[in-house]
Design an enzyme around this catalytic site. Structure first.
Site: not given
Ligand code: ADP
Length: 223
Positions: A158, A91, A169, A16, A125
């Protein structure tokens, strides 16, 4: 003219924040996510910020009433005039109902990801304190390892990105947030994108679906 009033919805790890960041640049809109607004409020030391800090320090959740108020203030502020995208909000139904009245979202972007994929992905992440998101394997910073490309801040993991905490979660997501998709069905247009693919492919699929929406396609064609 319609301005983008987007909600990006999906489980933790669906991407997201990542995809919202790209849409912000594409549409010149503001990224709204509760975590950042709450941190800003606490840093600014407003009365509300102090109250929120007290709640959080006591290990309690911020009441929906306060979250709704903070989001509403942000949405009605000047920085959101040309449009916005919320990420991590609403949410639950207690947030979605008032939000429907003051926010009038015009598109729900649903990123679909299985729990196993989410758990696997979130262990890599990393983020900076301003909320820019990276991934050790899939989306590492380009300028300097371990530091944010946008503001040079050190990246961290995190505390709740451990498999056990993520499962917890995800459980809450399935019980409180996912039902919103059904609730929105009759109210707001929803597009669903398969979020198991790579970041550029998810983005491509999302834009392709947006192009099928007439008021959005004209905006996308201008680029
Ligand atoms: P959310 O906001 O839905 O929790 P994030 O945007 O923080 O998700 O993404 C979660 C993790 O996965 C981050 O480390 C991001 O860089 C990585 N990520 C996001 N989209 C993808 C994808 N399509 N493929 C692989 N890694 C991804």
């Amino acid at each position: 003219m319609n301005r983008p009033r987007f909600v990006i919805l999906g489980p933790q790890g669906a991407g997201k924040g990542t995809q919202a960041g790209r849409l912000v640049h594409r549409f010149h809109i503001t990224h709204i996510y509760p975590g950042q607004i709450i941190r800003d409020e606490m840093t600014a030391g407003t009365a509300l910020g102090k109250k929120v800090a007290k709640t959080m320090n006591a290990g309690k959740l911020i009441p929906n009433r306060i979250t709704n108020r903070l989001i509403r203030e942000r949405i009605e502020s000047k920085i959101c005039q040309s449009g916005w995208i919320t990420d991590g909000y609403p949410r639950n139904l207690a947030q979605a109902k008032p939000f429907q009245k003051f926010g009038h979202p015009n598109l729900i972007i649903h990123l679909h990801l299985t729990d196993d994929a989410a758990v696997k992905r979130l262990s890599g992440r990393r983020m900076c304190s301003r909320g820019h998101v990276y991934h050790l394997q899939h989306d590492p910073p380009k300028k300097r390892r371990g530091y944010c490309d946008h503001d040079g801040l050190k990246l961290f993991q995190r505390e709740d990105d451990t498999p056990q905490a993520i499962r917890k979660r995800l459980h809450i997501y399935h019980h409180e947030t996912e039902p919103l998709l059904h609730w929105y069905k009759e109210k707001v247009l929803i597009i669903t994108v398969d979020a198991h693919k790579s970041i550029p492919l998810v983005y491509r699929d999302m834009i392709a679906k947006m192009k099928r929406i007439s008021w959005l396609s004209s905006r996308l064609d201008q680029k």
